[in-house]
Design a protein around this motif. Sequence first.
Motif, mmCIF file in Angstrom:
data_model
loop_
_atom_site.group_PDB
_atom_site.id
_atom_site.type_symbol
_atom_site.label_atom_id
_atom_site.label_comp_id
_atom_site.label_asym_id
_atom_site.label_seq_id
_atom_site.Cartn_x
_atom_site.Cartn_y
_atom_site.Cartn_z
ATOM 1 N N GLU A 120 0.847 -1.198 0.000
ATOM 2 C CA GLU A 120 0.000 0.000 0.000
ATOM 3 C C GLU A 120 0.887 1.254 0.000
ATOM 4 O OE1 GLU A 120 -3.274 0.743 -0.049
ATOM 5 O OE2 GLU A 120 -3.790 -1.371 -0.428
ATOM 6 N N ASN A 121 1.921 1.238 0.876
ATOM 7 C CA ASN A 121 2.829 2.398 0.947
ATOM 8 C C ASN A 121 3.595 2.556 -0.344
ATOM 9 O OD1 ASN A 121 2.075 2.984 3.620
ATOM 10 N ND2 ASN A 121 3.640 1.626 4.483
ATOM 11 N N ASN A 122 4.028 1.398 -0.816
ATOM 12 C CA ASN A 122 4.782 1.424 -2.078
ATOM 13 C C ASN A 122 3.886 1.917 -3.204
ATOM 14 O OD1 ASN A 122 7.502 0.957 -2.614
ATOM 15 N ND2 ASN A 122 7.061 -0.884 -3.781
ATOM 16 N N GLY A 123 2.591 1.498 -3.153
ATOM 17 C CA GLY A 123 1.625 1.932 -4.185
ATOM 18 C C GLY A 123 1.422 3.450 -4.112
ATOM 19 N N SER A 124 1.377 3.983 -2.871
ATOM 20 C CA SER A 124 1.185 5.449 -2.701
ATOM 21 C C SER A 124 2.387 6.196 -3.270
ATOM 22 C CB SER A 124 1.016 5.763 -1.201
ATOM 23 O OG SER A 124 -0.135 5.140 -0.695
ATOM 24 N N ARG A 125 3.609 5.681 -2.979
ATOM 25 C CA ARG A 125 4.805 6.342 -3.527
ATOM 26 C C ARG A 125 4.812 6.299 -5.039
ATOM 27 N NH1 ARG A 125 7.490 3.459 0.819
ATOM 28 N NH2 ARG A 125 8.075 4.901 2.500
ATOM 29 N N GLN A 126 4.404 5.097 -5.538
ATOM 30 C CA GLN A 126 4.391 4.974 -7.003
ATOM 31 C C GLN A 126 3.354 5.941 -7.606
ATOM 32 O OE1 GLN A 126 3.730 0.826 -7.630
ATOM 33 N NE2 GLN A 126 5.895 0.249 -7.323
ATOM 34 N N ASN A 127 2.248 6.075 -6.920
ATOM 35 C CA ASN A 127 1.223 7.017 -7.424
ATOM 36 C C ASN A 127 1.779 8.454 -7.380
ATOM 37 O OD1 ASN A 127 -0.644 5.039 -7.946
ATOM 38 N ND2 ASN A 127 -1.574 5.164 -5.907
ATOM 39 N N ASP A 128 2.484 8.722 -6.266
ATOM 40 C CA ASP A 128 3.092 10.081 -6.150
ATOM 41 C C ASP A 128 4.140 10.289 -7.239
ATOM 42 O OD1 ASP A 128 1.512 10.631 -3.935
ATOM 43 O OD2 ASP A 128 3.061 10.012 -2.490
ATOM 44 N N ALA A 129 4.906 9.206 -7.474
ATOM 45 C CA ALA A 129 5.916 9.321 -8.532
ATOM 46 C C ALA A 129 5.268 9.560 -9.871
ATOM 47 C CB ALA A 129 6.770 8.056 -8.552
ATOM 48 N N THR A 130 4.119 8.932 -10.026
ATOM 49 C CA THR A 130 3.409 9.117 -11.295
ATOM 50 C C THR A 130 2.973 10.561 -11.437
ATOM 51 O OG1 THR A 130 2.633 6.825 -11.183
ATOM 52 C CG2 THR A 130 1.440 8.280 -12.637
ATOM 53 N N ASP A 131 2.444 11.113 -10.383
ATOM 54 C CA ASP A 131 2.010 12.528 -10.429
ATOM 55 C C ASP A 131 3.206 13.423 -10.711
ATOM 56 O OD1 ASP A 131 -0.624 11.792 -9.893
ATOM 57 O OD2 ASP A 131 -0.393 12.025 -7.721
ATOM 58 N N LEU A 132 4.380 13.167 -10.112
ATOM 59 C CA LEU A 132 5.577 13.978 -10.347
ATOM 60 C C LEU A 132 6.033 13.847 -11.778
ATOM 61 C CD1 LEU A 132 7.622 13.224 -7.075
ATOM 62 C CD2 LEU A 132 6.570 15.374 -7.692
ATOM 63 N N ILE A 133 5.906 12.662 -12.283
ATOM 64 C CA ILE A 133 6.293 12.490 -13.704
ATOM 65 C C ILE A 133 5.384 13.323 -14.584
ATOM 66 C CG2 ILE A 133 6.347 10.785 -15.579
ATOM 67 C CD1 ILE A 133 7.227 8.729 -13.492
ATOM 68 N N LEU A 134 4.097 13.290 -14.265
ATOM 69 C CA LEU A 134 3.154 14.062 -15.067
ATOM 70 C C LEU A 134 3.444 15.559 -14.930
ATOM 71 C CD1 LEU A 134 -0.170 12.112 -14.397
ATOM 72 C CD2 LEU A 134 1.151 12.120 -16.488
ATOM 73 N N ASP A 135 3.963 15.959 -13.794
ATOM 74 C CA ASP A 135 4.286 17.377 -13.582
ATOM 75 C C ASP A 135 5.670 17.729 -14.142
ATOM 76 O OD1 ASP A 135 1.832 17.827 -12.315
ATOM 77 O OD2 ASP A 135 2.614 17.390 -10.312
ATOM 78 N N GLY A 136 6.359 16.725 -14.581
ATOM 79 C CA GLY A 136 7.665 16.964 -15.183
ATOM 80 C C GLY A 136 8.785 16.947 -14.198
ATOM 81 N N LYS A 137 8.497 16.490 -13.026
ATOM 82 C CA LYS A 137 9.540 16.448 -11.993
ATOM 83 C C LYS A 137 10.161 15.053 -11.967
ATOM 84 C CE LYS A 137 7.193 19.904 -9.101
ATOM 85 N NZ LYS A 137 6.559 20.169 -7.828
ATOM 86 N N ARG A 138 10.970 14.859 -12.974
ATOM 87 C CA ARG A 138 11.503 13.515 -13.160
ATOM 88 C C ARG A 138 12.506 13.143 -12.088
ATOM 89 N NH1 ARG A 138 10.342 11.288 -18.103
ATOM 90 N NH2 ARG A 138 9.266 12.678 -19.565
ATOM 91 N N LYS A 139 13.334 14.052 -11.719
ATOM 92 C CA LYS A 139 14.352 13.741 -10.733
ATOM 93 C C LYS A 139 13.725 13.369 -9.412
ATOM 94 C CE LYS A 139 18.115 14.570 -13.140
ATOM 95 N NZ LYS A 139 19.107 13.562 -13.396
#
Length: 788
Positions: A120-139
């Motif tokens: 679940e935690n890992n899923g939340s981070r992955q979801n957050d990472a997805t949002d950052l990717i969409l925002d262009g915050k790749r690093k």
Amino acid sequence: MKRLLSSKLILVGYALIAVFLLLSIQVFESNDAKLEKHYKKLLVSQQQVHLIQQMQLHAKNRLILLSQALIEEDPFIQDEYIQQLFIEGENFIRTRRILLQSGLNKEQQQIIDNQYNNIENNGSRQNDATDLILDGKRKTAEALLLKTIPIQTETLNNILMVSKTLYINSKTAEKEYQEVLEKDEYFSSLLHLSLLVSILILAFYSYRQARKIETKQKNEVQTLAKKVGNQTYINALDAHILHAVDEYIVLVNFKGQFIRMNPSLENLFELPLLHKINNIWTLLQQSSSKTISKKTITQQISENGIWKQELELNEPFNCYSLCEISTFQSDEIKEASYLLVIKDITELKQTQEALEIQANFDAVTELPNRHFFQKTLSDYTETQNQTLAVLYIDLDDFKNVNDSLGHHYGDQLLNFVSERMQSVLFEFYFNHFHLARIGGDEFAIILMLEASSLKEESQTLANLIIKTVSEPYDISNNIIEIGCSIGIALYPEQADNAIKLMRHADLAMYHAKHNGKQRSILFNSNIEKDLEQKIILKNRIETALTDNEFILHFQPQYNLKTMEIIGLEALIRWNSDEVCYRPDEFIPFAEQQGLIHLIDNYVIKMACQQIANWQQQNIHVPRVAINISSQQINSKTILKLIDNEIVNHNLTGANLELEITEYSLVESLKKEGKQDSWLSHLHQKGIHISIDDFGTGYSSLSYLQHMNINRIKIDRSFIEEMTHEKDSQSIVSSIIALGHNVNATVLAEGIETEEQRRLLISLSCDEGQGYLMNKPLPPEDIAKLLTS
């Protein structure tokens, strides 16, 4: 009983098969439930493996899609990756939920639950990472994703571990399923095989029973058919037998009326006569000379079941018959009550009469025989108060007639004798006698008279018979003279039964014979005592032979001129403590009683034994003379005995001499002719022959010249008288001359005086023996004499 047992066994077999079937159904149901359970377990295990593999795949795909989205610069493609990422996350969650519902064990469920928070935690981070990717915050997204990688890896390892556990469970479930399946198949096969074997055994046994039943039924049918055939055959035989039998057979009802008769009886009567007679009572009454009582016959039948009687039947049977009436019962012939059988026994009766005549009458004289005579005598002595006498008659010297003329002449003579006896009896004692021939030359008479005249009349009758029988007979031009001796015994004066009476008459007859023949003697007690003494003497002789009471003495024989011992004569003596018998008493008696051959054999054995004993003592033994009875002449038995004794004792024939009386030797030569084979055998063995008592018999040169005699012994009676009677001296001189003419040595017996010895020397007598020279001596004295 066997058939019932077989049926029970078959029923038990069917019951066992039913039990097998029920057991099979239960086993199959149980095995099916087990199989179903294991199969479901196998399916669940396989499904769990598949689900865990799907979770592993979704987790891996999510990580890959996230990495590709991070790398991808194209926003559209990146968006597509992110969309796929969310789908894989949803699939992972759904698969996890299904897996948790599939029935994991506690350990597996604990592993899945522990990883859920991390996921679940890992899923939340992955979801957050997805949002950052969409925002262009790749690093920033990359740094965040890097943090999820260890957790993702741990999750994959845990899923892999659960996957391995589920895989092992799946394989275990599959193996258990296969084992249960194999056991089920094995047990099913075993059960089917057992059921098949039971069915085959039952089928085989049922087949055998069916075959047995079939065979039994077939045999029963054959037996029944055979019985029917046999009965048919028996009925046919019965019909033939009824036609063939000689018996007259008729079946009648209770009143005796004819129902059926066999052809033999039908052919005997004319039909109208049969209708007229109509019953067996009339049939028997008209045919028999005896009175036939229907009441008596029926009473016997009711008591014994049969009536049987011999009847002489007249017309139309004309025979002596055995009639039998017996009860008859038959389900087929209910009206039948009696069966009459008439058997012709005429020939049997004639045969019985012939046998009775043969058994009771003599074939030669047609007189009653011994059996009939004894029966008649017994009847008189046992049942009738009648005084009587028995005359026992024996013809004197009848054997000579048979021997010289033949048995045909002997039979004719017996007929003439019986006719003469009957003529005397019928003339003087009509209706008071019974005459019978009781043996070869023996007759007997029962004379029945009053006691007052019985003794005198029986002696008178005996004298009449002696006189009548002794008159000459002319048989085929041969004049034959014969006499008779008669013994008389009286009843009840001299015997109280038939056996004693015959015995006493017989004893009296023998007494008459021994007293000169041609006479009659009335029995008395002295005759019986004399017989008892003879029996005692006979028993004593037999005992003496067994117990060796007889001994031998030896009388020396001398050359009259030189007085040299030239021989010994063996003389028997009876050495008994009870009574002293002289040889001239027991030797003649032994000859009469048929014991003399035993004494002769005894003397031969003892003499040979004694000669051997002397020879063992180196004593020179002269020839030993042994007296032989006339009954032993021409006997092959005594020749064999002498041969054996010579061999057994290592003797020669020269040691022995046999003394035979002149009369017996000449009589033997007459019977045997001039073929003196018996004497020849003795001469061949070197045994000398001496004629004893010469001068008292034939004293014929014609006989002596055929005998080849070695020594002639002059009888002592002539020696006693020759010194004072010239006739006796002349006889002695003639005997000496006769002996020398046949080349025989002459020996004089009974020399008792010197005068007799000198006279014999002057008459040229060669040898002598007697009390002048020496008396008979025992063996030990002879040994001293021979060695002195």
